[in-house]
Motif scaffolding. Structure first.
Motif, short mmCIF file in Angstrom:
data_model
loop_
_atom_site.label_atom_id
_atom_site.label_comp_id
_atom_site.label_asym_id
_atom_site.label_seq_id
_atom_site.Cartn_x
_atom_site.Cartn_y
_atom_site.Cartn_z
N ALA A 109 0.89 -1.27 0.14
CA ALA A 109 0.20 -0.18 0.09
C ALA A 109 0.90 0.91 0.28
O ALA A 109 0.22 2.44 -1.01
CB ALA A 109 -0.74 -0.32 1.24
N LEU A 110 2.06 0.84 0.67
CA LEU A 110 3.34 2.08 1.04
C LEU A 110 3.50 2.99 -0.68
O LEU A 110 3.44 3.97 -1.18
CB LEU A 110 4.36 2.23 1.84
N GLY A 114 2.74 5.55 -2.52
CA GLY A 114 3.88 6.91 -3.48
C GLY A 114 3.88 7.18 -4.55
O GLY A 114 4.52 8.28 -5.27
N ARG A 115 3.67 5.84 -5.84
CA ARG A 115 3.34 6.39 -7.03
C ARG A 115 2.92 7.46 -7.29
O ARG A 115 2.89 8.53 -8.08
CB ARG A 115 2.91 4.55 -7.31
N VAL A 116 1.62 7.23 -6.41
CA VAL A 116 0.01 8.40 -6.61
C VAL A 116 0.71 9.46 -6.06
O VAL A 116 0.94 10.69 -7.33
CB VAL A 116 -1.11 8.33 -6.09
N VAL A 117 1.75 9.96 -5.18
CA VAL A 117 1.65 11.51 -5.14
C VAL A 117 2.85 11.70 -5.45
O VAL A 117 3.12 12.21 -5.88
CB VAL A 117 1.86 11.26 -3.38
N LEU A 118 4.10 10.94 -5.00
CA LEU A 118 5.24 11.04 -5.82
C LEU A 118 5.24 11.25 -6.83
O LEU A 118 6.30 11.56 -7.68
CB LEU A 118 6.92 10.47 -5.43
N ARG A 119 4.55 10.71 -7.70
CA ARG A 119 5.25 9.90 -9.39
C ARG A 119 6.51 9.71 -9.56
O ARG A 119 7.24 9.85 -11.08
CB ARG A 119 4.73 10.98 -9.98
N ARG A 120 7.15 9.12 -8.76
CA ARG A 120 7.87 8.46 -9.09
C ARG A 120 8.35 7.35 -8.18
O ARG A 120 8.53 7.00 -7.32
CB ARG A 120 9.24 9.20 -7.99
N MET A 157 -5.24 6.82 2.49
CA MET A 157 -4.89 7.21 1.62
C MET A 157 -4.72 7.28 0.55
O MET A 157 -4.49 8.12 -0.40
CB MET A 157 -2.75 7.40 2.67
N TRP A 158 -4.11 6.08 -0.12
CA TRP A 158 -3.99 5.32 -1.66
C TRP A 158 -5.23 5.62 -2.14
O TRP A 158 -5.43 6.07 -3.07
CB TRP A 158 -3.39 4.09 -1.59
#
Length: 485
Positions: A109-110, A114-120, A157-158
């Protein structure tokens, strides 16, 4: 775990340690020998609640979702083992199985968050890897509720980032049934609604024809935010009501409901069991009877600056690494995005309007997570037993892992490419990639800090002065409010 549990003697602390009501069998001894190190400290409370329910008043500091899950797995999935093992051994096995599952799902889930928020994708992967290897991992394996809470919180959050508000609200509500700090997650919904409203104002027209639909959307956002927040607070309220009925209701015959060894433990330790006729705890007569705050106050001495004592210096040193890391993360983000932070992230930047927002740790979408981590750090450092900060933040905030992954990605040459000393395309010689934040450096930041002794001296003086001021303030407040006799 089994080897070190046998070699290293347990700390002789006055921790909760209930007696066993029956003689363990050979298979129970084997389970205790292999997994007994995972049932110490707070784990005893969760296992005891799953086996006996909320028998003592101070058990109400631990929320019910995790012990209910342990009981369900022990009575369901591990039902065939009841002929070989006692219920406690089955509960301990349930804790190991559940926490292993929740740890893996929490890391996944983390990663998706991270993929959605940071886009890295690479930074998100490093963050998930650090989650699996962090010092808080021992609490993710022991019979604690951290792994369940981390999975529920990160998943919620995701889903919220994906626009799945109702699913996110359900997961946040379950998280608040596992740990009390899940209540602060209501801020994510409130911020999401505020941000959507602010963006509608910026892109909307001022004509009267479009004003009415705008206010309808505002009412819809407000109503959904209120409903979601109420859903998040509902498990907490229901648990307080259950505790009130359990400990403040009509008295019962304790001799028939509580085994004598557990009654004797209550007499020896001063525990308050379920109410007897005419004997109710003080919090029952409060205007708003909340057992959680009462238990934290009376049994654990949790309160503002109460932990600031000279004898607690070793515990503050234990919390120092995670304290500095989260503070460093907040400072890096604020110094990189000062205007974005001043406007609370509600004003669209030029890069966002052009469709090219910054990615990575300092992206605009990470603002609410930085605020969340900073609030948890401030509360935990000033109001809680400070040595729990590592697991408290490690199971609640993705910032701890995102910022660590950001530092590794920016400053560690071994991660720039596989098997070569040359940086990958798009990365400068100083190790600072396009769109990154902070100052690039060719060296590991820890090594650079060690080599710069002047910086160490200045930093040490600042930290020492900070701690001395806080301890002095805590001592003054403690003396002012202490009832002298």
């Amino acid at each position: 775990q089994a080897v070190f549990n046998l070699l290293i003697p347990d700390h002789a602390a006055d921790a909760f340690s209930p007696p066993q009501l029956s003689e363990p069998g050979p298979w129970d001894v084997l389970v205790e020998w292999l997994l007994g190190g995972l049932s110490c400290w707070d784990a005893e409370h969760f296992l005891f609640i799953a086996e006996h329910g909320y028998l003592y008043e101070h058990n109400c500091a631990f929320f019910p979702l995790y012990p209910l899950s342990l009981w369900a797995v022990a009575r369901g999935v591990l039902w065939p083992l009841q002929w070989l093992l006692q219920l406690r051994s089955c509960l301990l096995l349930s804790a190991v199985l559940l926490n292993s599952l929740f740890s893996v799902l929490g890391a996944a889930a983390l990663y998706e968050l991270g993929r959605v928020v940071l886009r890295r994708r690479r930074v998100a992967f490093l963050a998930a890897l650090l989650f699996s290897l962090s010092p808080a991992s021992v609490f993710m394996a022991a019979a604690y509720s951290e792994s369940m809470f981390a999975f529920l919180a990160f998943s919620a959050m995701w889903q919220l980032e994906k626009g799945q508000s109702w699913l996110s609200g359900l997961l946040f509500s379950l998280a608040s049934g596992a740990r009390a700090n899940g209540l602060i997650n209501a801020g994510f919904f409130l911020y999401s609604c505020s941000k959507r409203f602010a963006l509608q104002l910026q892109v909307g027209s001022g004509s009267m024809r479009k004003l009415l639909p705008l206010w309808r959307q505002v009412l819809s956002l407000v109503s959904s935010a209120v409903l979601m927040s109420a859903g998040i607070f509902l498990p907490f309220a229901l648990f307080q009501y259950y505790a009130y009925v359990r400990f403040c209701g009509p008295g019962t015959s304790l001799d028939q409901t509580i085994p004598e060894p557990l009654l004797q433990l209550a007499r020896d330790k001063g525990y308050h069991p379920a109410v007897m006729d005419g004997a109710k705890p003080p919090w029952c007569s409060q205007q708003v009877p909340v057992v959680y705050s009462y238990v934290q106050d009376i049994y654990w001495n949790v309160g503002f600056l109460r932990y600031f004592e000279l004898r607690q210096i070793p515990n503050f040193l234990l919390a120092l690494p995670v304290t500095l890391l989260v503070s460093w993360a907040a400072w890096t983000y604020v110094s990189t995005n000062p205007w974005h932070c001043l406007t609370l992230g509600l004003e669209r930047s030029k890069s966002e309007e052009e469709g090219k927002p910054r990615d990575g740790f300092c992206c605009p979408a990470a603002f609410v997570y930085v605020v969340h981590a900073t609030a948890l750090l401030a509360f935990g450092f000033s109001c809680m037993h400070v040595q729990v900060l590592t697991r408290f933040l490690g199971s609640s905030s993705p910032i701890l892992y995102w910022f660590s992954a950001h530092l590794l990605q920016e400053h560690e040459p071994l991660l720039w490419s596989a098997g070569t000393d040359n940086p990958p395309p798009g990365r400068s010689v100083l190790g600072k990639s396009p769109g990154s934040c902070g100052k690039g450096t060719p060296d590991n930041p820890v090594v650079r800090l060690v080599l710069n002794w002047r910086l160490i001296t200045r930093l040490s003086k600042s930290i020492l002065g900070f701690f001395l001021c806080y301890w002095l303030l805590g001592l003054i407040l403690h003396c002012n409010f202490l009832p002298w006799t």
